[in-house]
Design an enzyme around this catalytic site. Structure first.
Site, mmCIF file in Angstrom:
data_model
loop_
_atom_site.group_PDB
_atom_site.id
_atom_site.type_symbol
_atom_site.label_atom_id
_atom_site.label_comp_id
_atom_site.label_asym_id
_atom_site.label_seq_id
_atom_site.Cartn_x
_atom_site.Cartn_y
_atom_site.Cartn_z
ATOM 1 N N CYS A 89 44.317 -60.133 31.190
ATOM 2 C CA CYS A 89 43.401 -59.666 30.144
ATOM 3 C C CYS A 89 42.077 -60.430 30.232
ATOM 4 C CB CYS A 89 44.087 -59.782 28.787
ATOM 5 S SG CYS A 89 43.354 -58.702 27.538
ATOM 6 N N HIS A 115 49.808 -57.337 29.662
ATOM 7 C CA HIS A 115 50.338 -58.684 29.395
ATOM 8 C C HIS A 115 51.812 -58.833 29.789
ATOM 9 C CE1 HIS A 115 47.004 -60.289 26.898
ATOM 10 N NE2 HIS A 115 46.777 -59.013 26.674
ATOM 11 N N GLU A 154 53.391 -61.572 29.997
ATOM 12 C CA GLU A 154 53.966 -62.695 29.226
ATOM 13 C C GLU A 154 54.443 -62.250 27.842
ATOM 14 O OE1 GLU A 154 50.811 -62.059 29.450
ATOM 15 O OE2 GLU A 154 49.712 -62.764 27.696
#
Lengths: 220, 78
Positions: free
Chosen positions: A87, A195, A197
């Protein structure tokens, strides 16, 4: 595996990234402040997290890309250390010249915050080896400026060299050729808007992101 | 010495913000607007010792992203 997460003023996914890395690798990353001029010794993996570094002033990631620590990240990447930018981290890596192209305002002008389907375009990298080529995965996105832009020659080169790692299965933000994530020429730097994560355990709604970190771990 | 830096998107780079402004103008009933491109104006207050080459480097290294943007340096008289 020794990891580092870079923290800028305005980063807000640094702790999510740290939790994911610790869960997968069993070792908490070092959190490295942007004013540092060097990385801790023996770092194998560097994550540049999402957020709004410097309030997105001038251009997203522009000021962060010129901070002292990014010069050290660049040198580490040149030595072959794996670097993941997610990002705002992807924006920082393009602004730093570590990845080609630029990320512009979403074509719809909307901030897009939802899970999206991605296709793993290249499963032959240290970040994607545990995925199957062509596999569809779901990762969340949360961005206003994820519209990947590069000239035709650069796009052709990225595709020709197998450096498009992820593509949006359906267009979401106007990105050229639906590109969601790209690798550098040495394939040790990956930048992506979605994302991973935030998709590492069932409580996240899925764990498709986990294999990205496991791939890095397996590569070391 | 004041200098203005105009940063604009390169030709061929899509400008979603310019497009939104264009739609806004049309919504207000303005006709005859063929296209809108949005850019930035950055004003620098500089010591006399700063050279044009220095300003050029500032633009190259930070003020513009030359992957997608052009810049123009314009000294302000007076």
């Amino acid at each position: 595996m020794n990891s580092a997460v870079i923290v800028f003023p305005g980063s807000n996914c640094d702790r999510d990234m740290a939790v994911a890395i610790e869960q997968v690798t069993g070792k908490a990353p070092k959190m490295v402040w942007h004013r540092e001029t060097s990385l801790p010794d023996g770092i194998d993996f560097i994550a540049v997290p999402g957020g709004f570094s410097y309030g997105d002033y001038l251009r997203c990631g522009a000021i962060a890309a010129r901070s002292p620590i990014v010069a050290a990240v660049k040198q580490a990447a040149e030595r072959g250390v794996r670097v993941l930018g997610v990002c705002n981290g992807f924006q920082v890596l393009t602004e730093a010249g570590m990845l080609p192209g630029a990320l512009m305002r979403n074509a719809t002008l909307d901030f897009i915050c939802r899970d999206v389907a991605l296709t793993v375009t290249n499963s032959d990298s240290d970040f994607t080896r545990l995925y199957a080529a062509g596999e569809q995965v779901n990762f969340p996105v949360a961005h206003h400026d994820g519209n990947f832009n590069a000239d035709t020659e650069t796009l052709d080169r990225l595709e020709g060299e197998g450096r498009v790692a992820f593509r949006y299965t359906t267009a979401i933000n106007g990105s050229a050729r639906d590109i969601a994530g790209i690798l550098n020429d040495k394939r040790n730097v990956l930048g992506m808007m979605p994302h991973p994560e935030r998709m590492v355990e069932p409580a996240h709604g899925g764990n498709d992101g986990r294999r990205l970190f496991e791939s890095v771990l397996a590569a070391l | 010495m004041k200098t203005r830096i105009y940063v604009t998107l390169k030709n061929g780079v899509l400008d979603p913000q310019g497009k939104a402004i264009h739609h806004g103008l049309e919504g207000l009933g303005f006709t005859g607007v063929n296209d809108v491109r949005a850019g930035k104006l950055i004003e620098l207050d500089l010591d006399d010792s700063v050279t044009t080459a220095d300003i050029e480097r500032m633009c190259q290294q930070l003020l513009a992203n030359t992957v997608i943007e052009n810049f123009r340096i314009e000294p302000v008289a007076g």
